[in-house]
Design a protein around this motif. Structure first.
Motif, short mmCIF file in Angstrom:
data_model
loop_
_atom_site.label_atom_id
_atom_site.label_comp_id
_atom_site.label_asym_id
_atom_site.label_seq_id
_atom_site.Cartn_x
_atom_site.Cartn_y
_atom_site.Cartn_z
N GLY A 164 -15.22 -5.14 -19.93
CA GLY A 164 -15.67 -3.89 -20.53
C GLY A 164 -16.19 -2.88 -19.54
N LEU A 165 -16.60 -3.31 -18.36
CA LEU A 165 -17.00 -2.35 -17.33
C LEU A 165 -15.76 -1.60 -16.83
CD1 LEU A 165 -19.54 -4.17 -14.97
CD2 LEU A 165 -20.02 -2.34 -16.60
N PRO A 166 -15.93 -0.36 -16.38
CA PRO A 166 -14.79 0.34 -15.79
C PRO A 166 -14.19 -0.46 -14.64
CG PRO A 166 -16.57 1.88 -16.19
CD PRO A 166 -17.12 0.50 -16.45
N PHE A 167 -12.87 -0.60 -14.66
CA PHE A 167 -12.15 -1.41 -13.66
C PHE A 167 -10.96 -0.62 -13.13
CE2 PHE A 167 -8.18 -3.69 -13.05
CZ PHE A 167 -8.49 -4.50 -11.97
N ALA A 168 -10.66 -0.84 -11.83
CA ALA A 168 -9.43 -0.31 -11.25
C ALA A 168 -9.01 -1.21 -10.09
CB ALA A 168 -9.62 1.13 -10.77
N GLU A 169 -7.78 -0.99 -9.63
CA GLU A 169 -7.26 -1.77 -8.51
C GLU A 169 -6.71 -0.82 -7.45
OE1 GLU A 169 -4.49 -5.76 -7.67
OE2 GLU A 169 -4.63 -4.91 -9.70
N LEU A 170 -7.10 -1.07 -6.21
CA LEU A 170 -6.73 -0.22 -5.08
C LEU A 170 -6.17 -1.10 -3.97
CD1 LEU A 170 -6.89 2.62 -3.64
CD2 LEU A 170 -9.13 1.88 -2.80
N ARG A 171 -4.96 -0.80 -3.51
CA ARG A 171 -4.31 -1.64 -2.51
C ARG A 171 -3.62 -0.78 -1.46
NH1 ARG A 171 -5.34 -7.27 -3.11
NH2 ARG A 171 -5.93 -7.55 -5.30
N SER A 172 -3.48 -1.35 -0.25
CA SER A 172 -2.60 -0.77 0.76
C SER A 172 -1.46 -1.76 1.00
CB SER A 172 -3.36 -0.49 2.06
OG SER A 172 -3.89 -1.68 2.62
N ILE A 173 -0.30 -1.24 1.31
CA ILE A 173 0.92 -2.05 1.39
C ILE A 173 1.17 -2.51 2.83
CG2 ILE A 173 3.39 -2.13 0.95
CD1 ILE A 173 1.60 -1.91 -1.56
N SER A 174 1.22 -3.83 3.00
CA SER A 174 1.45 -4.41 4.33
C SER A 174 2.88 -4.90 4.53
CB SER A 174 0.49 -5.58 4.55
OG SER A 174 0.70 -6.60 3.58
N ASN A 175 3.60 -5.11 3.44
CA ASN A 175 4.95 -5.69 3.53
C ASN A 175 5.71 -5.46 2.23
OD1 ASN A 175 2.83 -7.95 2.76
ND2 ASN A 175 4.75 -8.48 1.74
N PRO A 176 7.03 -5.48 2.30
CA PRO A 176 7.80 -5.37 1.06
C PRO A 176 7.78 -6.68 0.28
CG PRO A 176 9.28 -5.59 2.93
CD PRO A 176 7.89 -5.48 3.50
N VAL A 177 7.84 -6.59 -1.03
CA VAL A 177 7.97 -7.78 -1.87
C VAL A 177 9.36 -8.36 -1.65
CG1 VAL A 177 8.03 -8.63 -4.25
CG2 VAL A 177 6.38 -6.87 -3.61
N GLY A 178 9.41 -9.67 -1.38
CA GLY A 178 10.69 -10.31 -1.15
C GLY A 178 10.59 -11.41 -0.12
N PRO A 179 11.66 -11.68 0.61
CA PRO A 179 11.64 -12.75 1.61
C PRO A 179 10.47 -12.60 2.58
CG PRO A 179 13.88 -11.96 1.30
CD PRO A 179 12.98 -11.03 0.52
N ARG A 180 9.83 -13.73 2.90
CA ARG A 180 8.64 -13.70 3.75
C ARG A 180 9.04 -13.62 5.22
NH1 ARG A 180 3.84 -14.97 1.88
NH2 ARG A 180 3.19 -16.16 3.70
N ASP A 181 8.92 -12.42 5.76
CA ASP A 181 9.21 -12.17 7.17
C ASP A 181 7.91 -11.72 7.84
OD1 ASP A 181 10.11 -11.45 9.66
OD2 ASP A 181 11.38 -9.80 8.97
N ARG A 182 7.13 -12.68 8.32
CA ARG A 182 5.81 -12.36 8.87
C ARG A 182 5.90 -11.38 10.04
NH1 ARG A 182 1.44 -15.68 7.39
NH2 ARG A 182 0.26 -14.17 8.60
N ALA A 183 6.98 -11.42 10.78
CA ALA A 183 7.13 -10.52 11.92
C ALA A 183 7.21 -9.06 11.49
CB ALA A 183 8.37 -10.90 12.73
N ALA A 184 7.62 -8.84 10.24
CA ALA A 184 7.77 -7.47 9.74
C ALA A 184 6.51 -6.96 9.04
CB ALA A 184 8.96 -7.40 8.78
#
Length: 205
Positions: free
Chosen positions: A163-183
């Motif tokens: 019930g408290l005001p809620f939001a979500e804030l994110r910064s993007i580090s990688n594309p969703v998909g195959p896990r390529d840690r080098a990228a």
């Protein structure tokens, strides 16, 4: 006072680098929706906070949120909460057991997007297992056409907000998909998180 919760300490440090401690408390509460919900509920039980934000880094859906972008969640969706069937995935909503979608507070979202005019607004899906294949990424993108990012804590934090005001804030580090840690661009994502933090808490705090 706003409570900002992250999964891990590195995310909390990035937020603190820009936050005003007189108006914002930043805590790392653990990875995944269960840890996030429990940790957030414990902190909110003190009664000190007027709003809560789930923040950190995330994967961005290709074509919707590029690496380096900041995203604001219009809704947090528990994307793997439901049941598999021969005909495909059924959400808990479709099963009649509750909801897998929680709306962010409109006023808080408006403050965030006004202060961060370059931010991408859209749904953020919460998963207990991070996407690691192109096939899963495609299924999620098709199932949730408004989703811009995936993370692991938002829905849990939203449930704990109760019930408290809620939001979500994110910064993007990688594309969703195959896990390529080098990228992955973690340094850039943490920097973007700090920059966003410095801007938004002046307005929201």
């Amino acid at each position: 006072m706003i409570l900002v919760v992250t999964a891990v300490a590195a995310e909390a440090e990035a937020i603190r680098a820009g936050a005003d401690p007189d108006h914002v408390t930043v805590e790392a509460v653990g990875v995944g929706p269960a840890a996030a919900a429990a940790g957030t509920a414990r902190l909110l039980a003190t009664g000190r906070f007027e709003a809560v934000v789930s923040a950190g880094i995330a994967g961005g859906f290709v074509g919707r949120a590029p690496v380096g972008a900041v995203v604001v969640g219009a809704r947090s969706i528990a994307a793997d909460l439901g049941a598999e069937t021969p005909d495909g995935f059924l959400t808990v909503d479709e099963l009649g057991f509750g909801t897998s979608v929680l709306e962010s507070d409109p006023e808080l979202v408006r403050s965030l997007t006004t202060t961060l005019p370059g931010a991408v607004l859209g749904d953020i899906v919460t998963l207990s297992t991070v996407t690691g294949t192109a096939a899963t990424a495609e299924r999620l993108a098709a199932r949730y056409p408004q989703a811009v990012a995936e993370a692991m804590e938002g829905f849990g934090v939203a449930v704990a907000a109760a019930g408290l005001p809620f939001a979500e804030l994110r910064s993007i580090s990688n594309p969703v998909g195959p896990r390529d840690r080098a990228a992955w661009r973690l340094k850039e994502a943490f920097a973007a998180l700090s920059t966003a933090s410095a801007a938004v808490w002046k307005t929201c705090g």
